[in-house]
Design a protein around this motif. Structure first.
Motif, short mmCIF file in Angstrom:
data_model
loop_
_atom_site.label_atom_id
_atom_site.label_comp_id
_atom_site.label_asym_id
_atom_site.label_seq_id
_atom_site.Cartn_x
_atom_site.Cartn_y
_atom_site.Cartn_z
N GLU A 146 0.84 -1.19 0.00
CA GLU A 146 0.00 0.00 0.00
C GLU A 146 0.88 1.24 0.00
O GLU A 146 1.88 1.32 0.71
CB GLU A 146 -0.91 0.00 1.22
N SER A 147 0.51 2.22 -0.84
CA SER A 147 1.28 3.45 -0.95
C SER A 147 0.39 4.56 -1.47
O SER A 147 -0.54 4.32 -2.26
CB SER A 147 2.47 3.25 -1.89
N LEU A 148 0.69 5.78 -1.05
CA LEU A 148 -0.06 6.94 -1.52
C LEU A 148 0.09 7.15 -3.02
O LEU A 148 -0.71 7.86 -3.63
CB LEU A 148 0.40 8.20 -0.77
N THR A 149 1.12 6.57 -3.62
CA THR A 149 1.38 6.81 -5.04
C THR A 149 0.55 5.91 -5.96
O THR A 149 0.59 6.11 -7.18
CB THR A 149 2.87 6.57 -5.35
N LYS A 150 -0.18 4.95 -5.43
CA LYS A 150 -0.95 4.04 -6.27
C LYS A 150 -2.13 4.79 -6.90
O LYS A 150 -3.02 5.29 -6.22
CB LYS A 150 -1.47 2.87 -5.43
N ASN A 151 -2.14 4.84 -8.23
CA ASN A 151 -3.13 5.61 -9.00
C ASN A 151 -4.18 4.65 -9.55
O ASN A 151 -4.21 4.35 -10.75
CB ASN A 151 -2.41 6.36 -10.12
N ARG A 152 -5.07 4.20 -8.69
CA ARG A 152 -6.08 3.22 -9.09
C ARG A 152 -7.14 3.84 -9.99
O ARG A 152 -7.49 5.01 -9.83
CB ARG A 152 -6.71 2.60 -7.85
N GLN A 153 -7.65 3.03 -10.93
CA GLN A 153 -8.62 3.51 -11.90
C GLN A 153 -9.88 2.66 -11.88
O GLN A 153 -9.88 1.52 -11.41
CB GLN A 153 -8.01 3.47 -13.31
N THR A 154 -10.97 3.21 -12.39
CA THR A 154 -12.24 2.49 -12.45
C THR A 154 -12.20 1.44 -13.56
O THR A 154 -11.40 1.56 -14.52
CB THR A 154 -13.40 3.45 -12.73
N LEU B 290 -10.17 1.43 -17.25
CA LEU B 290 -9.35 0.29 -17.67
C LEU B 290 -9.82 -0.24 -19.02
O LEU B 290 -8.99 -0.57 -19.89
CB LEU B 290 -9.39 -0.82 -16.63
N ARG B 291 -11.12 -0.31 -19.23
CA ARG B 291 -11.64 -0.78 -20.52
C ARG B 291 -11.24 0.17 -21.64
O ARG B 291 -10.89 -0.26 -22.74
CB ARG B 291 -13.16 -0.92 -20.46
N GLN C 230 -11.00 -6.43 -28.04
CA GLN C 230 -10.31 -7.10 -26.93
C GLN C 230 -10.81 -6.62 -25.56
O GLN C 230 -10.32 -7.09 -24.53
CB GLN C 230 -8.81 -6.86 -27.02
N VAL C 231 -11.78 -5.71 -25.54
CA VAL C 231 -12.29 -5.19 -24.27
C VAL C 231 -13.15 -6.24 -23.58
O VAL C 231 -14.11 -6.74 -24.18
CB VAL C 231 -13.09 -3.90 -24.49
N PRO C 232 -12.85 -6.61 -22.33
CA PRO C 232 -13.66 -7.61 -21.63
C PRO C 232 -15.04 -7.06 -21.27
O PRO C 232 -15.25 -5.85 -21.19
CB PRO C 232 -12.85 -7.89 -20.35
#
Length: 329
Positions: A2-10, A14-15, A26-28
């Motif tokens: 875990e880190s403050l730098t993790k830039n998670r996306q919806t 991602l699609r 190729q989009v799931p």
């Protein structure tokens, strides 16, 4: 990790990234089941993604622009892309291919790229289950791989993406000063006054002048950045800390001065390096100080670790300072 730098996306973002990189076909489908966050990294967020074709890829996203990072971490993804290109062009060291990279920041607020998923074990995660002989063999292989990486010659000392400096002393002292400045900005306690540490570095910097040719330095090649399968290394990952510098700064040599970082003998055997001279040992002590300063200063920047981690890091920093104190005696 875990880190403050993790830039998670919806999942929607991602699609969109998958569509741009591999095409809409190729989009799931759905919002779950086709992606998993890979948790072992400290800096970028990385996702393991299954495409509609069932092929698996890894998507890496740089930290968001509003999160303050350390000076040496700025532009880290550009550094990684440059490193991957250099390694593939100039060596046989196995690294992932880059399928697609986007620095436009149109789909999200940071740079990102995708590469094939490496179906292998992370050496750092399986190390404790290996026999001593197998651990030594992998360390020899890491040493040999590092030596091949270090054959790449550069135009100047410093960042792979520039600007460079003409001498290693100028480049390294700039690098370590940036860490001290980062620490002062967050009022990080280093156990000794910053001025005293700066003086200690200056007093020992003459040994850096032995280094006259810029070489590619991976720097972060620990067990956690090696993927292994069937007793061999099949990929080296996470290249965002590479630069042009002195090969002796590589991670595998760290234990020569501080055994808490691991036994370096098998790495050195694989690398083929002769016993270190006195000036080389002083250089190595400067490099250990650089590493341990980063480990101490990065804690508030990333909100890392608990009390045990803090204690271990500051013990290593105290050791590194004491070793450099003793270099002139």
């Amino acid at each position: 990790m875990e880190s403050l730098t993790k830039n998670r996306q919806t999942p929607g973002t991602l699609r969109a990234m998958i569509a741009q990189a591999y095409g809409p076909d190729q989009v799931p489908d759905g919002d779950a089941g086709w992606w998993t966050e890979l948790g072992h990294g400290w800096f970028n967020v990385a996702y393991r993604i299954r495409l509609r074709s069932a092929a698996e890829v890894v998507l890496k996203i740089a930290p968001p622009p509003h999160v303050e990072v350390m000076t040496y971490e700025r532009g880290a993804m550009a550094t990684e892309l440059a490193a991957l290109r250099l390694i593939r062009e100039h060596t046989d060291v196995p690294v992932p291919a880059v399928d697609h990279a986007d620095t436009s920041r149109t789909l999200c607020d940071a740079d990102w790229f995708v590469m094939p998923y490496i179906d292998a074990d992370n050496l750092g995660m399986i190390r404790d289950s290996l026999t001593p002989a197998d651990r030594d063999a992998f360390q020899e292989a890491l040493g040999a791989a590092t030596a091949r990486l270090n054959t790449i010659r550069g135009p100047a000392f410093g960042p792979l993406t520039g600007p460079g400096l003409p001498t290693w002393r100028a480049a390294f002292t700039t690098m370590i000063e940036s860490v001290l400045s980062d620490g002062e900005r967050r009022a990080v306690s280093l156990g000794r006054p910053y001025l005293e540490i700066r003086t200690l570095i200056s007093d020992n910097a003459g040994c850096l002048d032995e280094v006259t040719e810029p070489r590619f330095v991976e720097w972060d090649l620990w067990d956690n950045n090696a993927m292994v399968r069937d007793g061999r290394i099949v990929a080296i990952i996470d290249h965002e800390r590479a630069f042009w510098g002195d090969p002796l700064i590589e991670a595998g040599f760290t234990g020569t001065e501080q055994p808490a970082f691991g036994d370096s003998r098998s790495f050195i055997k694989g690398y083929g390096h002769p016993p270190l001279t006195h000036p080389e040992r002083v250089r190595r002590r400067l490099y250990n100080l650089y590493l341990t300063l980063i480990m101490a200063v990065e804690i508030p920047y990333r909100n890392l670790g608990g009390a045990d981690h803090h204690t271990w890091v500051h013990a290593r920093l105290t050791e590194a300072l004491a070793l450099l104190d003793a270099s002139g005696r």
